[in-house]
Write a protein that holds these residues in place. Structure first.
Motif, PDB file in Angstrom:
ATOM      1  N   LYS A 102     -12.881  35.724  55.848  1.00  0.00           N
ATOM      2  CA  LYS A 102     -12.184  36.285  55.053  1.00  0.00           C
ATOM      3  C   LYS A 102     -12.969  36.973  53.891  1.00  0.00           C
ATOM      4  O   LYS A 102     -13.940  36.525  53.294  1.00  0.00           O
ATOM      5  N   ILE A 103     -12.592  38.217  53.697  1.00  0.00           N
ATOM      6  CA  ILE A 103     -13.761  39.296  53.047  1.00  0.00           C
ATOM      7  C   ILE A 103     -12.800  39.796  51.648  1.00  0.00           C
ATOM      8  O   ILE A 103     -11.511  40.270  52.181  1.00  0.00           O
ATOM      9  N   ALA A 104     -13.354  39.636  50.617  1.00  0.00           N
ATOM     10  CA  ALA A 104     -12.595  40.323  49.234  1.00  0.00           C
ATOM     11  C   ALA A 104     -12.206  41.642  49.508  1.00  0.00           C
ATOM     12  O   ALA A 104     -13.196  42.365  50.202  1.00  0.00           O
ATOM     13  N   ASP A 105     -11.251  42.227  49.064  1.00  0.00           N
ATOM     14  CA  ASP A 105     -10.945  43.789  49.279  1.00  0.00           C
ATOM     15  C   ASP A 105     -12.017  44.439  48.431  1.00  0.00           C
ATOM     16  O   ASP A 105     -12.305  45.579  48.858  1.00  0.00           O
ATOM     17  N   SER A 106     -12.473  43.937  47.562  1.00  0.00           N
ATOM     18  CA  SER A 106     -13.400  44.717  46.720  1.00  0.00           C
ATOM     19  C   SER A 106     -15.008  44.911  47.429  1.00  0.00           C
ATOM     20  O   SER A 106     -15.525  45.897  46.790  1.00  0.00           O
ATOM     21  N   VAL A 107     -15.140  44.105  48.296  1.00  0.00           N
ATOM     22  CA  VAL A 107     -16.440  44.451  49.175  1.00  0.00           C
ATOM     23  C   VAL A 107     -16.446  44.846  50.483  1.00  0.00           C
ATOM     24  O   VAL A 107     -17.193  44.841  51.255  1.00  0.00           O
ATOM     25  N   LYS A 108     -15.219  44.659  51.059  1.00  0.00           N
ATOM     26  CA  LYS A 108     -14.834  45.149  52.322  1.00  0.00           C
ATOM     27  C   LYS A 108     -15.413  46.357  52.951  1.00  0.00           C
ATOM     28  O   LYS A 108     -15.274  47.378  52.056  1.00  0.00           O
ATOM     29  N   GLY A 109     -16.077  46.278  54.031  1.00  0.00           N
ATOM     30  CA  GLY A 109     -16.645  47.446  54.273  1.00  0.00           C
ATOM     31  C   GLY A 109     -18.276  47.757  53.866  1.00  0.00           C
ATOM     32  O   GLY A 109     -19.073  48.646  54.336  1.00  0.00           O
ATOM     33  N   ARG A 110     -18.298  46.883  53.062  1.00  0.00           N
ATOM     34  CA  ARG A 110     -19.940  46.844  52.466  1.00  0.00           C
ATOM     35  C   ARG A 110     -20.569  45.568  52.727  1.00  0.00           C
ATOM     36  O   ARG A 110     -21.604  45.443  52.897  1.00  0.00           O
ATOM     37  N   PHE A 111     -19.954  44.422  52.566  1.00  0.00           N
ATOM     38  CA  PHE A 111     -20.679  43.246  52.767  1.00  0.00           C
ATOM     39  C   PHE A 111     -20.164  42.730  54.166  1.00  0.00           C
ATOM     40  O   PHE A 111     -18.967  42.679  54.513  1.00  0.00           O
ATOM     41  N   THR A 112     -21.016  41.975  54.706  1.00  0.00           N
ATOM     42  CA  THR A 112     -20.873  41.348  56.110  1.00  0.00           C
ATOM     43  C   THR A 112     -21.145  39.808  56.068  1.00  0.00           C
ATOM     44  O   THR A 112     -22.406  39.525  55.445  1.00  0.00           O
ATOM     45  N   ILE A 113     -20.462  38.830  56.370  1.00  0.00           N
ATOM     46  CA  ILE A 113     -20.873  37.658  56.375  1.00  0.00           C
ATOM     47  C   ILE A 113     -21.031  37.064  57.788  1.00  0.00           C
ATOM     48  O   ILE A 113     -20.136  37.364  58.800  1.00  0.00           O
TER      49      ILE A 113
END
Length: 122
Positions: free
Chosen positions: A61-72
């Motif tokens: 689950k990735i927050a919309d504010s960081v989607k496309g920039r952050f990877t877990i």
């Protein structure tokens, strides 16, 4: 009990990258979900926001504010979770906390790390 130790925070210019790591130890078998929350300057503990979490099976689950920039990502053998942060923005400035628990994607689990500061300068 579970212990979480974060590393990798720091100061970076806007557009830069950082990678956070969180190593879990102790009763790690009890962890289904592990990931990252952040507390922005001036916000209270109760206002920590989910950044990204991942289950032992790989669901994320990735927050919309960081989607496309952050990877877990997660290395189950090492009981370690990573947060790769690219294209950082000043609004990403916060203390980032590792969190672990049984629920996905929320609420946060009972175990928290000590936090690592991420500061993005403009």
């Amino acid at each position: 009990q579970v212990q979480l130790v974060e590393s990798g925070g720091g100061l970076v210019q806007a557009g830069g990258s950082l990678r956070l790591s969180c190593a879990a130890s102790g009763r790690t078998i009890s962890i289904n979900t592990i990931g990252w929350y952040r507390q922005a300057p001036g916000k209270q503990r109760e206002q920590r926001e989910l950044v990204a979490v991942i289950t032992s099976g790989g669901s994320t689950k990735i927050a919309d504010s960081v989607k496309g920039r952050f990877t877990i990502s997660r290395d189950n053998a090492k009981n370690t979770v990573y947060l790769q942060m690219n294209s950082l923005k000043p609004e990403d400035t916060a203390v980032y906390y590792c969190n672990a628990g049984p629920w996905f994607p929320s609420p946060p689990g009972r175990y928290w790390g000590q936090g690592t500061q991420v500061t993005v300068s403009s």
